[in-house]
Motif scaffolding. Structure first.
Motif, short mmCIF file in Angstrom:
data_model
loop_
_atom_site.label_atom_id
_atom_site.label_comp_id
_atom_site.label_asym_id
_atom_site.label_seq_id
_atom_site.Cartn_x
_atom_site.Cartn_y
_atom_site.Cartn_z
N GLU A 43 28.00 -22.12 7.83
CA GLU A 43 26.76 -21.80 8.55
C GLU A 43 25.97 -20.72 7.82
O GLU A 43 24.72 -20.75 7.81
N LEU A 44 26.70 -19.80 7.21
CA LEU A 44 26.03 -18.72 6.48
C LEU A 44 25.22 -19.27 5.29
O LEU A 44 24.08 -18.85 5.06
N ASP A 70 18.59 -19.60 2.96
CA ASP A 70 17.15 -19.62 2.63
C ASP A 70 16.39 -18.63 3.49
O ASP A 70 15.46 -17.95 3.01
N VAL A 71 16.77 -18.51 4.76
CA VAL A 71 16.10 -17.55 5.64
C VAL A 71 16.38 -16.14 5.18
O VAL A 71 15.48 -15.28 5.12
N ASP A 126 12.57 -12.54 -6.19
CA ASP A 126 13.27 -13.67 -6.80
C ASP A 126 14.41 -14.20 -5.93
O ASP A 126 15.17 -15.06 -6.37
N ALA A 127 14.53 -13.68 -4.69
CA ALA A 127 15.69 -14.02 -3.84
C ALA A 127 15.77 -15.52 -3.55
O ALA A 127 16.87 -16.10 -3.56
N GLU A 128 14.65 -16.14 -3.28
CA GLU A 128 14.70 -17.57 -2.96
C GLU A 128 15.15 -18.39 -4.16
O GLU A 128 15.91 -19.35 -4.00
N ASP A 129 14.70 -18.00 -5.35
CA ASP A 129 15.15 -18.71 -6.56
C ASP A 129 16.65 -18.47 -6.78
O ASP A 129 17.37 -19.37 -7.21
N ARG A 130 17.10 -17.24 -6.51
CA ARG A 130 18.52 -16.93 -6.66
C ARG A 130 19.36 -17.83 -5.74
O ARG A 130 20.37 -18.39 -6.16
N ALA A 131 18.93 -17.91 -4.47
CA ALA A 131 19.67 -18.71 -3.50
C ALA A 131 19.70 -20.17 -3.91
O ALA A 131 20.76 -20.83 -3.85
N LEU A 160 24.04 -14.09 -6.57
CA LEU A 160 23.18 -13.87 -5.39
C LEU A 160 22.67 -12.45 -5.25
O LEU A 160 21.74 -12.21 -4.47
N GLY A 161 23.31 -11.53 -5.91
CA GLY A 161 22.85 -10.14 -5.80
C GLY A 161 23.09 -9.59 -4.40
O GLY A 161 24.16 -9.78 -3.80
N GLU A 162 22.06 -8.94 -3.85
CA GLU A 162 22.20 -8.27 -2.55
C GLU A 162 21.83 -9.16 -1.36
O GLU A 162 21.82 -8.69 -0.22
N ILE A 163 21.54 -10.42 -1.61
CA ILE A 163 21.02 -11.29 -0.53
C ILE A 163 21.99 -11.40 0.65
O ILE A 163 21.58 -11.36 1.80
#
Length: 544
Positions: free
Chosen positions: A431-432, A437-438, A447-452, A486-489
């Protein structure tokens, strides 16, 4: 006697006693604490008194008064019985036991009014005009018969009787048995008379005086006492002059009205004795409740420390080492799961390579799920060990061992619960990833969305969820790989995932305690278990 008393005894009291019988039967004593065996024996005697005498008698007051000849082996009951009827009706002789089959003599005109119950069920009925009208005369087996069936029958018939005619001998009246029987009669409020048989004429005065003294000391000075002199070895009936005093006494109770008076007197005596019996049972039930309260507290006292230890074990990350670390190392060297290219913070890979990594990570997921299940099971096992120490060690509350009875199903149930919990927890990882994406959209990193997106392509959704679960479990290899792609996401989400597992092992501790406590979750150990008996006690006291 007030003419309303009989009516009251026949109706109102019958309802009260019927309710009492129901509540006494319900008031079981499941905990083996001090005094429980004695209280249970008293409860069973009370039930016998209600079933075999009070309820049948209250249901039919017009039935003949039952007079039972009772006593020990060789006291001469059958000979006395036959002599009172002036006919050989009950077998008598030197072989023991002679009274194998109880016999009850009833006047032919009283047979139809004899109340069905233990007397009619256990004894052979003899119609005999030598029995006084309004009475039924019964020869019961020996109270000390070496045949347990005979002893049981004798006690049942005594409980059913309206009057006990206790027979003993000059040689045995000092034995414990006669006095135990008389104490039992007094305890239940029965009317009693005593026959001292085979008394040597030269000792008659001395023995009579001694016996009267003993009766007076026990508060039974008004008990009718009949002396039958010793006639030496003989067969057949006694001379009618020897039993004539007993015959006259029985005649005083003859006739419906006089026998009814005897019945009502015995009933009132029995009813008057009931409050003490019920109060004893109330005390026993309340002692059971107190013991159960102490046991529940002892179990609950273990829970906080056990939950803290279980949570700490999860939050320390220990579960992520060992087999999980070994599996990751194996997959890293054979399946290259950690060899990914990250440029400018975004993972670069082909879709085909991503699917291969996702498939390979299934083995790691199995190991992670097994490790999570072991954490849950271990929490339960450690809790059981703590409970065993508290419930069976020095200073343990009474009956603690009862809660520790080995349940062959418990280990299997604990394992199944651990596997189910671990499966639920792993689905939280899935689920996580679904919410990744959210989380990326809400991240300050542009760049978080690209990372995900890159991480999901590199490992697949299920593979990425496995890495997140491994990180939450405390595996450092998974944590480094997740941080790299993912870094800090997912920082907060992984913390939440770890806390959720800690919560689940804490619940496993509580469930273990609940499983142990389940033996206490019975109506007999409820806080208000004695309340129905107290209501019955109040009703009895109003009546008596």
């Amino acid at each position: 006697m007030d003419p309303n008393v009989a009516e009251q005894l026949g109706f109102t009291v019958h309802d009260v006693v019927q309710d009492l019988r129901r509540d006494v039967a319900t008031a079981t004593l499941p905990l083996p604490i001090d005094g429980a065996d004695e209280a249970e024996a008293s409860r069973e005697r009370l039930l016998a008194q209600l079933d075999e005498h009070l309820l049948p008698r209250l249901a039919e007051l017009s039935s003949p008064a039952v007079v039972v000849l009772a006593g020990s082996t060789g006291a001469g009951k059958s000979t006395l019985f036959n002599s009172l009827l002036r006919e050989e009706v009950s077998e008598a002789g030197v072989l023991r036991p002679t009274t194998r089959e109880p016999v009850v003599g009833v006047h032919p005109r009283d047979v139809d009014t004899l109340t069905p119950g233990p007397v009619t069920e256990l004894a052979r009925l003899v119609k005999h005009e030598g029995v006084q009208r309004g009475t039924a005369l019964m020869d019961a087996p020996d109270l000390d018969s070496f045949l347990s069936e005979n002893r049981s029958t004798a006690h049942q018939l005594l409980e059913a009787a309206d009057l006990w005619l206790f027979v003993t001998t000059a040689a045995r009246y000092g034995d414990a048995l006669p006095w135990q029987a008389l104490d039992r009669a007094r305890e239940r409020g029965a009317s009693v008379a005593m026959v001292l048989n085979r008394v040597p004429r030269e000792n008659l005065t001395t023995i009579r005086a001694d016996l009267n003294t003993r009766l007076k000391e026990r508060g039974m000075k008004d008990v009718p006492l009949f002396i039958v002199p010793d006639v030496g070895p003989h067969e057949g009936l006694l001379d009618h002059r020897l039993v004539e005093p007993i015959q006259r006494w029985l005649g005083l109770m003859a006739g419906p009205e006089r026998s009814r008076t005897i019945i009502l007197r015995t009933l009132k005596g029995a009813l008057g004795a009931l409050p003490d019996w019920v109060m004893g049972l109330v005390s026993a039930v309340e002692q059971q409740g107190t013991a159960a309260f102490d046991l529940r507290n002892a179990v609950q006292a273990v829970v906080p420390d056990a939950q803290l230890a279980a949570r700490t074990a999860v939050l320390s990350g220990a579960a992520g080492e060992g087999t999980v670390a070994a599996r990751f190392a194996e997959l890293a060297s054979t399946r290259n799961i950690a060899r990914v290219t990250v440029r400018e913070g975004v993972t670069r890979t082909t879709k085909r390579a991503g699917k291969a990594r996702e498939a390979a990570l299934e083995l790691l997921r199995e190991e992670i799920e097994a490790a999570a299940a072991r954490a849950v099971v271990a929490a339960g096992v450690r809790t059981e060990e703590s409970l065993r120490s508290v419930l069976s060690g020095p200073g343990a509350p009474p009956a603690g061992e009862l809660l520790l009875d080995s349940d062959p199903e418990r280990a299997a149930e604990r394992l199944a619960r651990g596997q189910e919990t671990a499966g639920e927890w792993c689905r939280l990882g899935d689920e996580l990833v679904g919410k990744l994406d959210v989380a990326a959209a809400e991240s300050p990193d542009f760049d978080a969305e690209d990372r995900a997106a890159g991480a999901r392509k590199a490992f697949g959704d299920r593979g990425l969820a496995t890495l997140l679960l491994g990180t939450a479990l405390g595996n450092e290899d998974c944590a480094r790989l997740v941080d790299r792609v993912l870094g800090e996401i997912t920082g907060d989400q992984i913390e939440s995932l770890r806390d959720d597992l800690a919560d689940k092992v804490a619940l496993a501790v509580a469930e273990e305690a609940r499983s142990v406590q389940s033996a206490l979750d019975v109506p007999a150990l409820a806080d208000d278990a004695a309340a129905p008996l107290r209501v019955r006690l109040a009703e009895l006291r109003r009546l008596t």
